[in-house]
Design a protein around this motif. Structure first.
Motif, PDB file in Angstrom:
ATOM      1  N   PRO A 434      72.831  39.188  35.001  1.00 25.71           N
ATOM      2  CA  PRO A 434      72.000  38.300  34.188  1.00 25.71           C
ATOM      3  C   PRO A 434      70.903  37.658  35.015  1.00 25.71           C
ATOM      4  O   PRO A 434      71.029  37.518  36.241  1.00 25.71           O
ATOM      5  CB  PRO A 434      72.993  37.250  33.677  1.00 25.71           C
ATOM      6  N   ALA A 435      69.829  37.279  34.349  1.00 29.76           N
ATOM      7  CA  ALA A 435      68.765  36.549  35.028  1.00 29.76           C
ATOM      8  C   ALA A 435      69.329  35.275  35.637  1.00 29.76           C
ATOM      9  O   ALA A 435      70.058  34.527  34.978  1.00 29.76           O
ATOM     10  CB  ALA A 435      67.650  36.212  34.040  1.00 29.76           C
ATOM     11  N   ILE A 436      69.017  35.038  36.892  1.00 29.06           N
ATOM     12  CA  ILE A 436      69.479  33.824  37.572  1.00 29.06           C
ATOM     13  C   ILE A 436      68.526  32.686  37.224  1.00 29.06           C
ATOM     14  O   ILE A 436      67.299  32.847  37.256  1.00 29.06           O
ATOM     15  CB  ILE A 436      69.532  34.050  39.083  1.00 29.06           C
ATOM     16  N   ASP A 437      69.083  31.558  36.893  1.00 27.24           N
ATOM     17  CA  ASP A 437      68.261  30.436  36.468  1.00 27.24           C
ATOM     18  C   ASP A 437      67.410  29.919  37.619  1.00 27.24           C
ATOM     19  O   ASP A 437      67.710  30.143  38.800  1.00 27.24           O
ATOM     20  CB  ASP A 437      69.150  29.318  35.917  1.00 27.24           C
ATOM     21  N   ALA A 438      66.342  29.227  37.262  1.00 25.56           N
ATOM     22  CA  ALA A 438      65.433  28.648  38.247  1.00 25.56           C
ATOM     23  C   ALA A 438      64.717  27.472  37.605  1.00 25.56           C
ATOM     24  O   ALA A 438      64.396  27.504  36.415  1.00 25.56           O
ATOM     25  CB  ALA A 438      64.413  29.698  38.720  1.00 25.56           C
ATOM     26  N   ALA A 439      64.477  26.420  38.401  1.00 27.47           N
ATOM     27  CA  ALA A 439      63.707  25.280  37.914  1.00 27.47           C
ATOM     28  C   ALA A 439      62.239  25.689  37.821  1.00 27.47           C
ATOM     29  O   ALA A 439      61.657  26.162  38.795  1.00 27.47           O
ATOM     30  CB  ALA A 439      63.890  24.096  38.849  1.00 27.47           C
ATOM     31  N   MET A 440      61.643  25.509  36.645  1.00 25.88           N
ATOM     32  CA  MET A 440      60.269  25.915  36.393  1.00 25.88           C
ATOM     33  C   MET A 440      59.539  24.767  35.697  1.00 25.88           C
ATOM     34  O   MET A 440      60.136  23.731  35.380  1.00 25.88           O
ATOM     35  CB  MET A 440      60.227  27.165  35.508  1.00 25.88           C
ATOM     36  N   THR A 441      58.257  24.958  35.442  1.00 23.35           N
ATOM     37  CA  THR A 441      57.503  24.042  34.591  1.00 23.35           C
ATOM     38  C   THR A 441      56.718  24.860  33.582  1.00 23.35           C
ATOM     39  O   THR A 441      56.297  25.990  33.868  1.00 23.35           O
ATOM     40  CB  THR A 441      56.544  23.145  35.395  1.00 23.35           C
ATOM     41  N   MET A 442      56.547  24.307  32.390  1.00 21.75           N
ATOM     42  CA  MET A 442      55.685  24.943  31.400  1.00 21.75           C
ATOM     43  C   MET A 442      54.226  24.776  31.826  1.00 21.75           C
ATOM     44  O   MET A 442      53.899  24.004  32.732  1.00 21.75           O
ATOM     45  CB  MET A 442      55.914  24.320  30.027  1.00 21.75           C
ATOM     46  N   ALA A 443      53.353  25.506  31.151  1.00 28.48           N
ATOM     47  CA  ALA A 443      51.935  25.442  31.498  1.00 28.48           C
ATOM     48  C   ALA A 443      51.370  24.034  31.361  1.00 28.48           C
ATOM     49  O   ALA A 443      50.426  23.661  32.064  1.00 28.48           O
ATOM     50  CB  ALA A 443      51.147  26.422  30.632  1.00 28.48           C
ATOM     51  N   VAL A 479      54.295  35.623  31.688  1.00 33.85           N
ATOM     52  CA  VAL A 479      53.631  35.693  32.982  1.00 33.85           C
ATOM     53  C   VAL A 479      54.033  34.473  33.808  1.00 33.85           C
ATOM     54  O   VAL A 479      53.749  33.330  33.428  1.00 33.85           O
ATOM     55  CB  VAL A 479      52.105  35.763  32.828  1.00 33.85           C
ATOM     56  N   ILE A 480      54.718  34.758  34.921  1.00 34.85           N
ATOM     57  CA  ILE A 480      55.089  33.694  35.846  1.00 34.85           C
ATOM     58  C   ILE A 480      53.832  33.297  36.617  1.00 34.85           C
ATOM     59  O   ILE A 480      53.254  34.099  37.348  1.00 34.85           O
ATOM     60  CB  ILE A 480      56.180  34.162  36.840  1.00 34.85           C
ATOM     61  N   GLY A 481      53.414  32.054  36.433  1.00 34.11           N
ATOM     62  CA  GLY A 481      52.164  31.599  37.015  1.00 34.11           C
ATOM     63  C   GLY A 481      51.154  31.217  35.955  1.00 34.11           C
ATOM     64  O   GLY A 481      50.171  30.531  36.249  1.00 34.11           O
ATOM     65  N   GLN A 482      51.400  31.651  34.704  1.00 33.42           N
ATOM     66  CA  GLN A 482      50.555  31.253  33.578  1.00 33.42           C
ATOM     67  C   GLN A 482      51.391  30.586  32.481  1.00 33.42           C
ATOM     68  O   GLN A 482      51.211  29.415  32.176  1.00 33.42           O
ATOM     69  CB  GLN A 482      49.798  32.453  32.996  1.00 33.42           C
ATOM     70  N   ASP A 483      52.321  31.356  31.908  1.00 32.26           N
ATOM     71  CA  ASP A 483      53.141  30.827  30.815  1.00 32.26           C
ATOM     72  C   ASP A 483      54.165  29.810  31.333  1.00 32.26           C
ATOM     73  O   ASP A 483      54.392  28.771  30.708  1.00 32.26           O
ATOM     74  CB  ASP A 483      53.858  31.964  30.097  1.00 32.26           C
ATOM     75  N   ILE A 484      54.825  30.139  32.410  1.00 27.35           N
ATOM     76  CA  ILE A 484      55.705  29.198  33.102  1.00 27.35           C
ATOM     77  C   ILE A 484      55.390  29.279  34.594  1.00 27.35           C
ATOM     78  O   ILE A 484      55.017  30.342  35.110  1.00 27.35           O
ATOM     79  CB  ILE A 484      57.202  29.472  32.830  1.00 27.35           C
ATOM     80  N   ILE A 485      55.538  28.149  35.278  1.00 32.00           N
ATOM     81  CA  ILE A 485      55.074  28.036  36.654  1.00 32.00           C
ATOM     82  C   ILE A 485      56.282  27.876  37.587  1.00 32.00           C
ATOM     83  O   ILE A 485      57.167  27.049  37.345  1.00 32.00           O
ATOM     84  CB  ILE A 485      54.145  26.812  36.824  1.00 32.00           C
ATOM     85  N   ASP A 486      56.282  28.661  38.643  1.00 37.67           N
ATOM     86  CA  ASP A 486      57.346  28.597  39.657  1.00 37.67           C
ATOM     87  C   ASP A 486      56.925  27.615  40.737  1.00 37.67           C
ATOM     88  O   ASP A 486      56.707  27.993  41.899  1.00 37.67           O
ATOM     89  CB  ASP A 486      57.579  30.004  40.221  1.00 37.67           C
ATOM     90  N   ALA A 487      56.855  26.336  40.391  1.00 38.77           N
ATOM     91  CA  ALA A 487      56.296  25.342  41.300  1.00 38.77           C
ATOM     92  C   ALA A 487      57.126  25.162  42.566  1.00 38.77           C
ATOM     93  O   ALA A 487      56.577  24.917  43.647  1.00 38.77           O
ATOM     94  CB  ALA A 487      56.158  24.001  40.572  1.00 38.77           C
ATOM     95  N   ARG A 488      58.423  25.279  42.464  1.00 39.08           N
ATOM     96  CA  ARG A 488      59.309  25.074  43.622  1.00 39.08           C
ATOM     97  C   ARG A 488      59.577  26.352  44.406  1.00 39.08           C
ATOM     98  O   ARG A 488      60.161  26.313  45.480  1.00 39.08           O
ATOM     99  CB  ARG A 488      60.651  24.495  43.185  1.00 39.08           C
ATOM    100  N   GLY A 489      59.214  27.485  43.826  1.00 41.83           N
ATOM    101  CA  GLY A 489      59.489  28.759  44.485  1.00 41.83           C
ATOM    102  C   GLY A 489      60.893  29.289  44.243  1.00 41.83           C
ATOM    103  O   GLY A 489      61.310  30.261  44.888  1.00 41.83           O
TER     104      GLY A 489
END
Length: 533
Positions: A434-443, A479-489
């Motif tokens: 399964p996809a591993i969860d990650a802390a992200m931010t919306m656009a 799109v990671i970087g547009q729709d949701i942002i991987d701010a913490r990496g």
């Protein structure tokens, strides 16, 4: 055998219009058994637009707490079904465990040492609260027809489905189903009606299990397991915190224990008091159990599909029972929907058999090894076990051998539905897992987590490089970087992601393909492969 707690929640029988039909009513899916697995299956189908009839022979839940520990992956699934946050708020969250030999700590573990996940490693929650939350969710979904006190007593198989005979307080009636899902537990009537037998091992070791009401804020919230504790010499013991100032206690009794005698309060109360000392406690529920590590040969039998304990059984050590059953339901639901919609054929249902038997065999192997370590079957095995425990505080290799129950983790499928990697990938995200969860931010800057943003269909996660590939119809592109942002990496680390990389997820959020440079043709071919076309 058990001293049963009084049922907490009652549900009334109601007559269905199907009972007045001159011919068997026609339904696409009938699910037999309204426990956690059957309820999850019905909700998943409903959220994907597929109605079902859900039958249960009882009219109540809450007779003994039974299941207790629910894993991170199960909570992610239940969150998608609309009850995850509610359950976490109700439950006791934990991730730490300690193993003792006597009073000496020999091993400790942290099941989720990193942050950036929406769901905790585990919660403890009495099963009746889980079932009540799922029933409440079912009642919000008009696609589900939940029928209490409807007991299946017969099954006739047809080329295009099955005909079920159902007993009710008003007498029997018949239902025609394109697909019947057997989620009716370890004592499955559906399994008996088809003449199917479990194969595996029944352990003779007996255990006392009890739910206690006891205020004890000074005891840490962690899993505690003892080998040869001073309060229960020569045996093992397990203790877990539950909600409502309640505790789960599990005491090994040995193979020769007399069940009738051990269930007498004058016998079990002193055992528990030796463990707890001078604390005041009240016994809410107590039972004696033995357990099985076994399964039926196949889970798919034409138009009848077995899930949960109806298909496989494991020991309670490791919390692999209900958790694996919920994963069964998740694996089957999207595949059944695809077949009913004509997007795939029977081969996709056969892949449920392949993938979930693989998971069941892994769970059975872990449970068997745990039991062999907890309850050695010979003096030589006990000597080896105790030597491992003695070395564990000092040696990494011995700590890895300590086995008080390997805790449930998400299934990673070695499956023909996955497209083999053509590029090298590192990180904890695995093909088939399964996809591993990650802390992200919306656009817009709103905090979120990856898994809660995922759709219930095929989805391509693409790491922005300014040139998003054309995505075939029926596949959502994020799109990671547009729709949701991987701010913490987090996403980059966990998926070994660099710009231009694409990850194709199945409708159950398992990773079925990934590329450093995806193309529309590769994506379409991987989707077709995941549908067993």
């Amino acid at each position: 055998m058990a001293n049963e707690r009084k049922a907490l929640f009652h549900f009334g029988y109601r007559r269905s219009p199907d009972q007045d039909s001159a011919k068997p009513a026609q339904h696409g899916v009938v699910i037999v058994g309204a426990g956690p697995v059957g309820l999850s299956m019905a909700i998943d189908l409903a959220q994907r637009g597929v109605p079902s009839v859900l039958l249960d022979d009882a009219d109540r839940i809450g007779e003994g707490s039974r299941g207790l520990c629910y894993s991170k992956r199960t909570l992610e699934i239940l969150d998608r079904l609309g009850v995850g946050e509610k359950l976490v708020a109700m439950g006791v969250t934990w991730k730490l465990g300690k193993v003792f030999l006597g009073n000496r700590l020999v091993y400790s573990f942290d099941l989720l040492p990193e942050d950036g996940h929406k769901m905790p490693a585990f919660i403890n929650l009495q099963q009746y609260y889980l079932e009540k939350a799922l029933v409440d969710r079912v009642q919000e979904l008009p696609q589900i027809d939940l029928r209490w006190r409807n007991r299946v007593s017969g099954i006739a198989r047809r080329n295009d489905g099955v005909t079920l005979t159902v007993e009710t307080p008003d007498g029997p009636y018949k239902l025609d189903a394109q697909w019947a899902i057997a989620a009716d537990g370890a004592r499955s009537t559906m399994r008996d009606l088809l003449g199917l037998e479990f194969r595996g091992h029944t352990f003779e070791e007996k255990f006392l299990i009890a739910d206690l009401r006891m205020p004890a804020d000074d005891i840490p919230t962690e899993r505690r397991f003892w080998f040869d504790p001073p309060f229960h010499s020569g045996q093992s013991a397990l203790m877990h915190r539950q909600p409502d100032e309640s505790w789960r206690v599990d005491l090994q009794l040995g193979p020769d224990a007399n069940i009738e005698d051990e269930l007498k309060p004058e016998n079990y109360t002193p055992r528990i008091r030796k463990m707890l000392g001078d604390r005041d406690f009240q016994v809410d529920w107590v039972s004696i159990y033995r357990f099985n590590c076994r399964r039926i040969d196949r889970f798919v039998h034409d138009r009848v599909v077995f899930v949960g304990d109806a298909a496989h059984q494991v020991s309670p050590f490791g919390a692999r029972g209900a958790n694996s059953g919920v994963e069964d339901a998740e694996n089957l639901a999207w595949k059944l929907v695809a077949v009913l919609r004509g997007e795939a054929d029977q081969r996709l249902i056969d892949s449920y058999d392949h993938e979930r038997i693989q998971a069941a065999d892994e769970n059975i192997a872990h449970s068997t090894r745990s039991t062999d370590f907890i309850a050695p079957r010979s003096p030589a095995e006990r000597t080896l076990r105790n030597a491992v425990l003695s070395l564990a505080p000092h040696a990494d290799f011995a700590r890895r051998m300590v086995n008080s129950g390997r805790l449930s983790v998400a299934s990673i499928y070695d499956t023909p539905l996955s497209t083999p990697d053509e590029d090298d990938f590192g990180g904890p995200a695995k093909l088939g897992g399964p996809a591993i969860d990650a802390a992200m931010t919306m656009a817009d800057g709103t905090a979120c987590h990856l898994v809660e943003t995922l759709s219930d269909g095929f989805e391509l996660l693409y790491v922005d490089d300014g040139a998003v590939p054309v995505v075939p119809g029926g596949i959502k592109a994020t799109v990671i970087g547009q729709d949701i942002i991987d701010a913490r990496g987090d996403f980059a680390r966990r998926f070994d992601a660099v710009p231009g990389t694409g990850y194709l997820l199945r409708p159950d959020q398992h990773l079925c393909a990934r590329w450093r440079r995806p193309t529309a043709e590769k994506i379409a071919a991987a989707r077709d492969r995941a549908l067993a076309r």
